[in-house]
Design a protein around this motif. Sequence first.
Motif, PDB file in Angstrom:
ATOM      1  N   ASP A 188      -5.786   8.997   0.473  1.00  0.00           N
ATOM      2  CA  ASP A 188      -5.744   7.532   0.371  1.00  0.00           C
ATOM      3  C   ASP A 188      -6.539   6.988  -0.817  1.00  0.00           C
ATOM      4  OD1 ASP A 188      -4.374   7.423   2.943  1.00  0.00           O
ATOM      5  OD2 ASP A 188      -6.296   8.054   3.772  1.00  0.00           O
ATOM      6  N   ILE A 189      -6.810   7.847  -1.781  1.00  0.00           N
ATOM      7  CA  ILE A 189      -7.589   7.387  -2.947  1.00  0.00           C
ATOM      8  C   ILE A 189      -6.850   6.247  -3.657  1.00  0.00           C
ATOM      9  CG2 ILE A 189      -8.322   8.093  -5.283  1.00  0.00           C
ATOM     10  CD1 ILE A 189      -9.137  10.794  -3.984  1.00  0.00           C
ATOM     11  N   GLY A 190      -5.535   6.368  -3.734  1.00  0.00           N
ATOM     12  CA  GLY A 190      -4.745   5.321  -4.394  1.00  0.00           C
ATOM     13  C   GLY A 190      -4.832   3.999  -3.647  1.00  0.00           C
ATOM     14  N   ILE A 191      -4.873   4.080  -2.333  1.00  0.00           N
ATOM     15  CA  ILE A 191      -4.962   2.866  -1.509  1.00  0.00           C
ATOM     16  C   ILE A 191      -6.292   2.162  -1.758  1.00  0.00           C
ATOM     17  CG2 ILE A 191      -5.011   2.023   0.901  1.00  0.00           C
ATOM     18  CD1 ILE A 191      -2.349   3.357   0.342  1.00  0.00           C
TER      19      ILE A 191
ATOM     20  N   GLU B 224       0.830  -1.209   0.000  1.00  0.00           N
ATOM     21  CA  GLU B 224       0.000   0.000   0.000  1.00  0.00           C
ATOM     22  C   GLU B 224       0.864   1.260   0.000  1.00  0.00           C
ATOM     23  OE1 GLU B 224      -4.177  -1.252   2.142  1.00  0.00           O
ATOM     24  OE2 GLU B 224      -2.470  -0.882   3.439  1.00  0.00           O
ATOM     25  N   ASN B 225       2.021   1.137   0.599  1.00  0.00           N
ATOM     26  CA  ASN B 225       2.958   2.259   0.643  1.00  0.00           C
ATOM     27  C   ASN B 225       3.462   2.644  -0.754  1.00  0.00           C
ATOM     28  OD1 ASN B 225       6.360   2.637   1.575  1.00  0.00           O
ATOM     29  ND2 ASN B 225       4.788   4.140   2.065  1.00  0.00           N
ATOM     30  N   SER B 226       3.310   1.750  -1.732  1.00  0.00           N
ATOM     31  CA  SER B 226       3.763   2.039  -3.100  1.00  0.00           C
ATOM     32  C   SER B 226       2.803   2.967  -3.832  1.00  0.00           C
ATOM     33  CB  SER B 226       3.874   0.747  -3.918  1.00  0.00           C
ATOM     34  OG  SER B 226       4.542  -0.249  -3.201  1.00  0.00           O
ATOM     35  N   CYS B 227       1.678   3.286  -3.194  1.00  0.00           N
ATOM     36  CA  CYS B 227       0.692   4.141  -3.876  1.00  0.00           C
ATOM     37  C   CYS B 227       0.257   5.251  -2.911  1.00  0.00           C
ATOM     38  CB  CYS B 227      -0.490   3.281  -4.322  1.00  0.00           C
ATOM     39  SG  CYS B 227      -1.293   3.896  -5.799  1.00  0.00           S
ATOM     40  N   ASP B 228       1.234   5.779  -2.188  1.00  0.00           N
ATOM     41  CA  ASP B 228       0.967   6.681  -1.066  1.00  0.00           C
ATOM     42  C   ASP B 228       1.930   7.880  -1.109  1.00  0.00           C
ATOM     43  OD1 ASP B 228       0.540   7.882   1.381  1.00  0.00           O
ATOM     44  OD2 ASP B 228       1.041   6.126   2.584  1.00  0.00           O
TER      45      ASP B 228
ATOM     46  N   GLY C  85       0.074  -1.867 -13.530  1.00  0.00           N
ATOM     47  CA  GLY C  85      -0.127  -1.415 -12.158  1.00  0.00           C
ATOM     48  C   GLY C  85      -0.798  -0.054 -12.091  1.00  0.00           C
ATOM     49  N   PHE C  86      -0.291   0.765 -11.186  1.00  0.00           N
ATOM     50  CA  PHE C  86      -0.887   2.081 -10.931  1.00  0.00           C
ATOM     51  C   PHE C  86       0.185   3.148 -11.054  1.00  0.00           C
ATOM     52  CE2 PHE C  86      -2.873  -1.243  -8.477  1.00  0.00           C
ATOM     53  CZ  PHE C  86      -4.202  -1.120  -8.835  1.00  0.00           C
ATOM     54  N   ILE C  87      -0.243   4.344 -11.437  1.00  0.00           N
ATOM     55  CA  ILE C  87       0.689   5.464 -11.512  1.00  0.00           C
ATOM     56  C   ILE C  87       0.152   6.540 -10.576  1.00  0.00           C
ATOM     57  CG2 ILE C  87       1.767   7.179 -13.011  1.00  0.00           C
ATOM     58  CD1 ILE C  87       0.968   5.329 -15.360  1.00  0.00           C
ATOM     59  N   TYR C  88       1.015   7.055  -9.738  1.00  0.00           N
ATOM     60  CA  TYR C  88       0.553   8.202  -8.962  1.00  0.00           C
ATOM     61  C   TYR C  88       1.298   9.441  -9.404  1.00  0.00           C
ATOM     62  CZ  TYR C  88       4.607   7.559  -5.845  1.00  0.00           C
ATOM     63  OH  TYR C  88       5.866   7.419  -5.337  1.00  0.00           O
ATOM     64  N   LYS C  89       0.557  10.546  -9.391  1.00  0.00           N
ATOM     65  CA  LYS C  89       1.099  11.818  -9.845  1.00  0.00           C
ATOM     66  C   LYS C  89       0.854  12.854  -8.767  1.00  0.00           C
ATOM     67  CE  LYS C  89       0.492  10.502 -14.589  1.00  0.00           C
ATOM     68  NZ  LYS C  89      -0.107  10.754 -15.894  1.00  0.00           N
ATOM     69  N   ARG C  90       1.729  13.798  -8.671  1.00  0.00           N
ATOM     70  CA  ARG C  90       1.618  14.767  -7.589  1.00  0.00           C
ATOM     71  C   ARG C  90       2.112  16.141  -8.039  1.00  0.00           C
ATOM     72  NH1 ARG C  90       6.995  12.332  -5.208  1.00  0.00           N
ATOM     73  NH2 ARG C  90       5.871  11.507  -3.467  1.00  0.00           N
TER      74      ARG C  90
ATOM     75  N   LEU D 185      -3.103  15.505  -6.147  1.00  0.00           N
ATOM     76  CA  LEU D 185      -2.748  14.100  -6.397  1.00  0.00           C
ATOM     77  C   LEU D 185      -3.634  13.532  -7.494  1.00  0.00           C
ATOM     78  CD1 LEU D 185      -2.752  12.708  -2.730  1.00  0.00           C
ATOM     79  CD2 LEU D 185      -0.741  13.417  -4.050  1.00  0.00           C
ATOM     80  N   LYS D 186      -3.073  12.572  -8.227  1.00  0.00           N
ATOM     81  CA  LYS D 186      -3.876  11.858  -9.228  1.00  0.00           C
ATOM     82  C   LYS D 186      -3.390  10.413  -9.272  1.00  0.00           C
ATOM     83  CE  LYS D 186      -3.615  13.111 -13.690  1.00  0.00           C
ATOM     84  NZ  LYS D 186      -3.851  13.884 -14.912  1.00  0.00           N
ATOM     85  N   PHE D 187      -4.322   9.470  -9.381  1.00  0.00           N
ATOM     86  CA  PHE D 187      -3.974   8.043  -9.435  1.00  0.00           C
ATOM     87  C   PHE D 187      -4.587   7.439 -10.693  1.00  0.00           C
ATOM     88  CE2 PHE D 187      -4.143   9.391  -5.037  1.00  0.00           C
ATOM     89  CZ  PHE D 187      -2.947   8.925  -4.534  1.00  0.00           C
ATOM     90  N   GLU D 188      -3.789   6.696 -11.427  1.00  0.00           N
ATOM     91  CA  GLU D 188      -4.280   6.082 -12.667  1.00  0.00           C
ATOM     92  C   GLU D 188      -3.889   4.615 -12.686  1.00  0.00           C
ATOM     93  OE1 GLU D 188      -2.129   8.393 -15.505  1.00  0.00           O
ATOM     94  OE2 GLU D 188      -3.420  10.145 -15.230  1.00  0.00           O
ATOM     95  N   GLU D 189      -4.644   3.840 -13.441  1.00  0.00           N
ATOM     96  CA  GLU D 189      -4.240   2.444 -13.618  1.00  0.00           C
ATOM     97  C   GLU D 189      -3.703   2.269 -15.028  1.00  0.00           C
ATOM     98  OE1 GLU D 189      -7.219  -0.507 -12.722  1.00  0.00           O
ATOM     99  OE2 GLU D 189      -5.793  -2.134 -13.093  1.00  0.00           O
ATOM    100  N   PHE D 190      -2.720   1.422 -15.210  1.00  0.00           N
ATOM    101  CA  PHE D 190      -2.255   1.051 -16.543  1.00  0.00           C
ATOM    102  C   PHE D 190      -1.976  -0.453 -16.542  1.00  0.00           C
ATOM    103  CE2 PHE D 190       2.560   0.689 -16.608  1.00  0.00           C
ATOM    104  CZ  PHE D 190       2.714   0.670 -15.237  1.00  0.00           C
ATOM    105  N   GLU D 191      -1.494  -0.941 -17.670  1.00  0.00           N
ATOM    106  CA  GLU D 191      -1.343  -2.391 -17.863  1.00  0.00           C
ATOM    107  C   GLU D 191      -0.569  -3.096 -16.743  1.00  0.00           C
ATOM    108  OE1 GLU D 191       0.640  -2.887 -21.545  1.00  0.00           O
ATOM    109  OE2 GLU D 191       0.355  -5.080 -21.536  1.00  0.00           O
TER     110      GLU D 191
END
Length: 417
Positions: A326-329, A173-177, A213-218, A205-211
């Motif tokens: 915590d939207i990414g979580i 979970e820490n990988s998307c935080d 995994g997930f990408i977080y942007k800040r 913050l922005k969270f996206e999914e791709f092939e």
Amino acid sequence: MLTAARNEMLTRVGPGTPMGELLRRYWQPIGGASELDADPIKPIRLLGEDLVLYRDRGGRYGLIDRHCPHRRADLSYGWVEETGIRCSYHGWLMDEAGRCLEQPYEDTVSPKPSKAGCEVKAYPVKECAGLLFAYLGPKPAPALPTWEPFTWANGFREIVLADVPCNWFQCQENSCDPVHFEWMHDNWGNRQRGETNAAPKHLKLKFEEFEHGFIYKRVREGQSEDDRYWTVGRVALWPNGFYLGSHFEWRVPVDDENTLNIAWFFMRVPKGREPYVQERVPTWTSPLKDANGRFITSHIINQDIVAWAGQGRVADRSKENLRSSDIGIAMMRNRYFEEIEAMAAGKEPAGVIRSANAAQCIELPNMTREINTEGITLAEFEAHPLLRLRLQRFPFHYGQPPEVRRAFVEAMGIVGP
Ligand code: FES
Ligand SMILES: [Fe+2]
């Protein structure tokens, strides 16, 4: 917030559990090939299973049941031969496919020695970029992904292991935080140095999914939406990895309450130092606690481990209060539940690659690709706000052995230690 039952579904990893079965559909990194140079046998527990990892004298890797099929002695106290591993109790010989090849006394006295029923479980192991990967799922195994950084030349690589005393999912979970960087690494780091200045705040913050995994942007104070932190972002790699451009981390479950954090680092040598060919990728284990039994807090991933282990052996997610940070979580959790359901319905889980061609060199979003593929001069390293520090010391894990530091200093052409 999750119910206790949903929390169990995310965290239990043994054979037959929903998450255990999902994670078994992927190749998992389990160590460094160089670990087996000094001693070719390593006991290892993975996903709740006790196993022994070895490299026989013929160079074949084996990952088989820890217990001998004869009377269950511990094979990690055996020895390797040209083919396979021999039990030190009565000399039975096993190979990497789990076959029993020899039973010395029976082979001597019996006119028709039979090995029937003496097979043990055995999992395939592959080496890539100095890492060993194992596949514990149903056959056929998918292709082993070669992530693009594994193909980069002219770099110093190292593998660091950490035995983390908690469940893998709180690590992942820490990988998307992203917000924890501001507090755990920046502000806490400042406090530890006796400084009180506040790190730039997260503004967006922005969270996206791709092939994969997930990408977080800040966007943080002092940055804009033109910054690569927003245009490219960072990757929580499906299903249990983290990718930050020059290094990977995987959170590999040992069992429900323990995790092997395994990290692979790449640092390209400065321009003018090429060609650099690394003979062997060193592997070392980071100590986590000090002499008083307290967690070491001076290095980045050691700080993360304070957070992960601090949540308890298995975090009680029925007692949380999630907010917009915590939207990414929440997104990740939902996707695991969906994948568990899809797998139960017979579908191929997300990110599993079947084509060897497609697995050859997989590019992931990377904010700093040019530094690793084209290189920069030593003067540019020294002027870079983060890489400058990387030259001075290894900032990610406490306890880098002096011989690894020496090899790094030599590769980079800098003045040691
Ligand atoms: S227990 Fe291994 S050979 Fe007897
Ligand atoms: Fe972190």
